[in-house]
Design a protein around this motif. Structure first.
Motif, short mmCIF file in Angstrom:
data_model
loop_
_atom_site.label_atom_id
_atom_site.label_comp_id
_atom_site.label_asym_id
_atom_site.label_seq_id
_atom_site.Cartn_x
_atom_site.Cartn_y
_atom_site.Cartn_z
N VAL A 214 0.79 -1.17 0.00
CA VAL A 214 0.17 -0.03 0.07
C VAL A 214 0.91 1.11 0.11
O VAL A 214 1.63 1.41 0.72
N HIS A 215 0.52 2.20 -0.87
CA HIS A 215 1.40 3.42 -0.97
C HIS A 215 0.69 4.63 -1.27
O HIS A 215 -0.36 4.78 -1.50
N LEU A 216 1.03 5.88 -0.29
CA LEU A 216 0.52 6.85 -0.26
C LEU A 216 1.42 7.91 -1.10
O LEU A 216 2.42 7.82 -0.96
N HIS A 217 0.43 8.72 -1.75
CA HIS A 217 1.31 9.61 -2.37
C HIS A 217 1.56 10.89 -1.47
O HIS A 217 0.77 10.91 -0.40
N LEU A 218 2.47 11.69 -1.88
CA LEU A 218 2.76 12.94 -1.12
C LEU A 218 3.50 12.77 -0.08
O LEU A 218 4.44 13.41 0.44
N VAL A 219 3.11 11.98 1.00
CA VAL A 219 3.64 11.82 2.40
C VAL A 219 4.16 10.65 2.69
O VAL A 219 3.82 9.57 2.11
N GLY A 220 5.14 10.73 3.49
CA GLY A 220 5.88 9.69 4.15
C GLY A 220 4.88 9.26 5.53
O GLY A 220 4.31 9.99 6.04
N PHE A 221 5.02 8.01 5.90
CA PHE A 221 4.51 7.54 7.24
C PHE A 221 5.33 6.52 8.02
O PHE A 221 6.22 6.33 7.42
N ARG A 222 5.01 6.50 9.19
CA ARG A 222 5.73 5.50 10.13
C ARG A 222 4.75 4.24 10.37
O ARG A 222 3.71 4.49 10.25
N VAL A 223 5.43 3.05 10.42
CA VAL A 223 4.46 1.99 10.65
C VAL A 223 4.65 1.73 12.21
O VAL A 223 5.43 1.84 12.99
N LEU A 224 3.24 1.75 12.85
CA LEU A 224 3.14 1.76 14.30
C LEU A 224 2.85 0.46 14.66
O LEU A 224 3.50 -0.08 16.11
N SER A 225 2.23 -0.48 13.95
CA SER A 225 2.12 -1.95 14.44
C SER A 225 1.83 -2.78 13.06
O SER A 225 1.38 -2.16 12.10
N ARG A 226 2.00 -4.03 13.49
CA ARG A 226 1.75 -5.28 12.36
C ARG A 226 1.09 -6.35 12.84
O ARG A 226 1.57 -6.74 13.91
N GLY A 227 -0.25 -6.74 12.57
CA GLY A 227 -0.80 -7.63 13.22
C GLY A 227 -0.98 -7.59 14.75
O GLY A 227 -0.96 -8.58 15.54
N GLY A 228 -1.08 -6.19 15.02
CA GLY A 228 -1.49 -5.78 16.51
C GLY A 228 -0.07 -5.95 17.18
O GLY A 228 -0.19 -5.64 18.50
N ARG A 229 0.92 -6.33 16.55
CA ARG A 229 2.22 -6.38 17.33
C ARG A 229 3.10 -5.19 16.90
O ARG A 229 2.82 -4.55 15.95
N ARG A 230 4.39 -5.32 17.35
CA ARG A 230 5.41 -4.42 16.88
C ARG A 230 5.60 -4.67 15.49
O ARG A 230 5.62 -5.78 14.79
N PRO A 231 6.12 -3.48 14.89
CA PRO A 231 6.43 -3.70 13.21
C PRO A 231 7.63 -4.50 13.31
O PRO A 231 8.74 -4.69 14.17
N LEU A 232 7.86 -5.26 11.96
CA LEU A 232 9.10 -5.92 11.60
C LEU A 232 10.31 -4.85 11.81
O LEU A 232 10.03 -3.62 11.57
N PRO A 233 11.53 -5.52 11.76
CA PRO A 233 12.80 -4.88 11.91
C PRO A 233 13.12 -4.00 10.55
O PRO A 233 13.69 -2.77 10.74
N THR A 234 12.34 -4.43 9.38
CA THR A 234 12.49 -3.65 8.31
C THR A 234 11.56 -2.77 7.91
O THR A 234 11.73 -1.98 6.89
N LEU B 178 1.72 -5.09 3.11
CA LEU B 178 0.85 -6.06 3.94
C LEU B 178 0.82 -7.55 3.43
O LEU B 178 0.76 -7.84 2.18
N ARG B 179 0.76 -8.19 4.50
CA ARG B 179 0.95 -9.89 4.17
C ARG B 179 -0.42 -10.49 4.51
O ARG B 179 -1.34 -9.84 4.84
N PRO B 180 -0.86 -11.63 3.71
CA PRO B 180 -2.15 -12.17 3.59
C PRO B 180 -2.49 -12.04 5.00
O PRO B 180 -2.09 -12.65 5.85
N GLY B 181 -3.79 -11.54 5.21
CA GLY B 181 -4.54 -11.34 6.29
C GLY B 181 -4.20 -10.50 7.50
O GLY B 181 -4.59 -10.65 8.41
N GLU B 182 -3.14 -9.75 6.99
CA GLU B 182 -2.56 -8.93 8.12
C GLU B 182 -3.10 -7.66 8.11
O GLU B 182 -3.32 -6.86 7.03
N SER B 183 -3.11 -7.06 9.33
CA SER B 183 -3.35 -5.77 9.35
C SER B 183 -2.08 -4.94 9.72
O SER B 183 -1.22 -5.50 10.34
N ALA B 184 -2.09 -3.79 9.75
CA ALA B 184 -1.17 -2.81 10.13
C ALA B 184 -1.81 -1.34 10.31
O ALA B 184 -2.61 -0.95 9.93
N GLU B 185 -0.97 -0.66 11.23
CA GLU B 185 -1.29 0.70 11.59
C GLU B 185 -0.22 1.60 11.03
O GLU B 185 0.93 1.45 11.50
#
Ligand code: CU
Length: 531
Positions: A461-481, A491-498
């Motif tokens: 998922v890509h947003l034009h104009l702005v950068g963002f930070r990943v807050l969480s993935r699958g309700g847990r901490r983001p990946l190291p990458t 986003l991976r299959p079945g996955e949510s992220a903030e």
């Protein structure tokens, strides 16, 4: 906290959306969810494929401005058909920027404006988007802001949605003939951007045919870090392609002229994959290096293929890939990675040190997600010992945004999933296929927002104009990458992220979308109006 109650309800809302997915029985989503590594169907080349690691790695030429007066670098780029040597001894007909694939690289300085005048000499309308650019809306390359070729009769052609939705023209489109000049202020963090075609309904085949190039933004602070530079800094555009018997590119377009009917057969609904991995337009190339540190600016410009890269020596050791930057520039501090998962449109800026690799041996950049030949990507042959005055400072940048949940004035939910469009199978955001005339998100300039994204299958998922930070993935901490400032999240299959962002820069009509190029052509885009 009263806010907590709101969050809980939203979490349940997302759970409900997933539940519907599971029960919905949609062909694409259920089939693909069972095979989560699959991000498309692979085309088989009909020509003999070259032996990996024989072709030298090309580095795209850096484009010269035609004029630099008044503190503005002015460029001219012609989009034209050309025969490009990709496979040994074969010329491949492609659609190009300036006759080359990748197109020429533009090198720019932070805050020094660049203008690019694009001339369209292709037989179809085009529109160029600078991915990751902080660009005023009128120069952002909205998918209906077309540049029509000379002699294109009906300005509405190419602006219609897939069959069955004809007449969905865009009253806000700004259409020109033959040329269009984009202004890029480039008042943004230095990073690797890329430019590519973004025509509504036809982005995937246009990029596949060759309409992609790189753009590097630099500044004095980054130059002063002492990272590997000059010949020890390599931009690497990774793409996959397949070749027909005559050496031309294979692509399963329903309308090979790319004039009227968009889309691909149902078998390729999830995405089109090739069986040849190209780096900077060369198949499985090899690059001769000193036994020293190199800075690799890696871009996945593939339509649908995901990679998980690792650097492996001939004796099976894995070298650290020291990540110094993400999509939107330098990290705060380096992070040693062993594996880099990279989805379409993502970038990594990494330093790899060949100092301890025996002269004469190789380091291969391999793809853990590939099978057979698609496990191979690029090789470095260590040619000689050499002095190395580069360094990787402990502190890389101090200007990363530090948005907190509490700063957000709004939380929005978006489900990215398969569904039905009038024309058949599609990919939807929030249950809807893209309609340029519909308002999807209206955000206030300066507002911080949290977006909760959920996917059925892989969706970058890509947003034009702005950068963002990943807050969480699958309700847990983001990946190291997930570290640093991003503009694309895989986003991976079945996955949510903030994700959290601030809508900063310019007012106007922008987009957010899936960067699986086949998905975006089949509906998976939405309007982002910044007011
Ligand atoms: Cu997608």
């Amino acid at each position: 906290m009263s806010e907590y109650g709101v969050e809980r309800r939203r979490v349940f809302g997302i759970g409900g959306a997933l539940g519907m997915l599971a029960a919905g029985g949609l062909t694409a989503s259920t089939v693909l969810a069972r095979r989560p590594a699959v991000t498309g169907a692979e085309l088989r080349s009909a020509v003999p494929l070259p032996v990996p690691y024989r072709t030298p790695l090309p580095v795209p030429t850096v484009l010269r401005p035609v004029d630099t007066a008044g503190g503005v670098d002015r460029y001219r780029v012609t989009q034209r058909a050309a025969r490009v040597p990709i496979l040994p001894g074969v010329d491949t007909p492609m659609w190009t920027y300036e006759g080359a694939f990748p197109g020429p690289t533009i090198e720019s300085r932070r805050g020094r404006p660049v203008t690019v005048t694009y001339r369209n000499e292709l037989p179809v309308p085009t529109v160029v988007h600078l991915h990751g650019g902080r660009t005023p809306a009128e120069s952002d390359g909205y998918p209906t802001d077309l540049v029509l070729p000379r002699g294109w009769r009906d300005p509405m052609d190419g602006m219609r949605h897939p069959a069955g939705m004809a007449g969905m023209a865009d009253p806000r489109a700004v259409v020109t003939r033959s040329t269009r000049t984009h202004t890029f202020p480039l008042d943004q963090r230095p990073t690797l951007l890329w430019y590519h075609d973004h025509r509504m309904d036809f982005t995937a085949p246009a990029i596949w045919r060759g309409l992609a190039g790189m753009h590097v933004v630099r500044d004095d602070a980054e130059d002063a870090l002492g990272l590997p530079a000059g010949p020890r800094e390599l931009p690497l555009m990774i793409t996959d392609r397949a070749f027909a018997a005559d050496g031309g590119l294979a692509y399963p377009a329903l309308d090979p002229t790319l004039r009227e009917r968009p889309g691909v057969p149902e078998r390729y609904l999830a995405g089109v994959l090739g069986d040849v991995i190209l780096v900077n337009g060369a198949p499985w190339p090899v690059h001769e290096v000193d036994a020293a540190r190199y800075r690799l600016r890696i871009l996945n410009a593939s339509n649908a293929r995901h990679y998980e890269l690792e650097a492996v020596t001939d004796d099976g050791r894995r070298l650290d890939l020291v990540q110094v930057g993400a999509d939107q520039g330098l990290l705060a501090a380096p992070v040693a990675q062993r594996r880099l998962p990279i989805a379409p449109a993502e970038r990594y800026d990494v330093v790899v040190d060949f100092a301890a690799v025996p002269v004469g041996s190789r380091v291969r950049l391999r793809n853990r997600l590939g099978t057979g030949r698609t496990r191979e990507v690029l090789a470095f042959r260590v040619a000689r010992k050499a002095a190395d005055r580069s360094r990787i400072p402990r502190v890389l940048s101090r200007d990363l945004p530090t948005w907190h949940r509490g700063d957000a004035v709004r939380v929005r939910d978006f489900a990215f999933r398969a569904g039905r469009m009038d024309s058949g199978h599609g990919w939807l955001i929030g249950g809807l296929p893209f309609d340029p005339a519909r308002s999807d998100v209206t955000a206030r300039l300066g507002d911080v927002e949290v977006w909760r994204l959920i996917a059925d299958v892989h969706h970058p998922v890509h947003l034009h104009l702005v950068g963002f930070r990943v807050l969480s993935r699958g309700g847990r901490r983001p990946l190291p990458t997930d570290v640093g400032l991003k503009d694309t999240i895989a986003l991976r299959p079945g996955e949510s992220a903030e994700i959290i962002t601030r809508f900063d820069g310019y007012r106007g009509r922008y987009l957010f979308h899936c960067h699986n190029a086949e998905h975006e052509d089949m509906g998976m885009m939405a309007n982002l109006d910044i007011v």
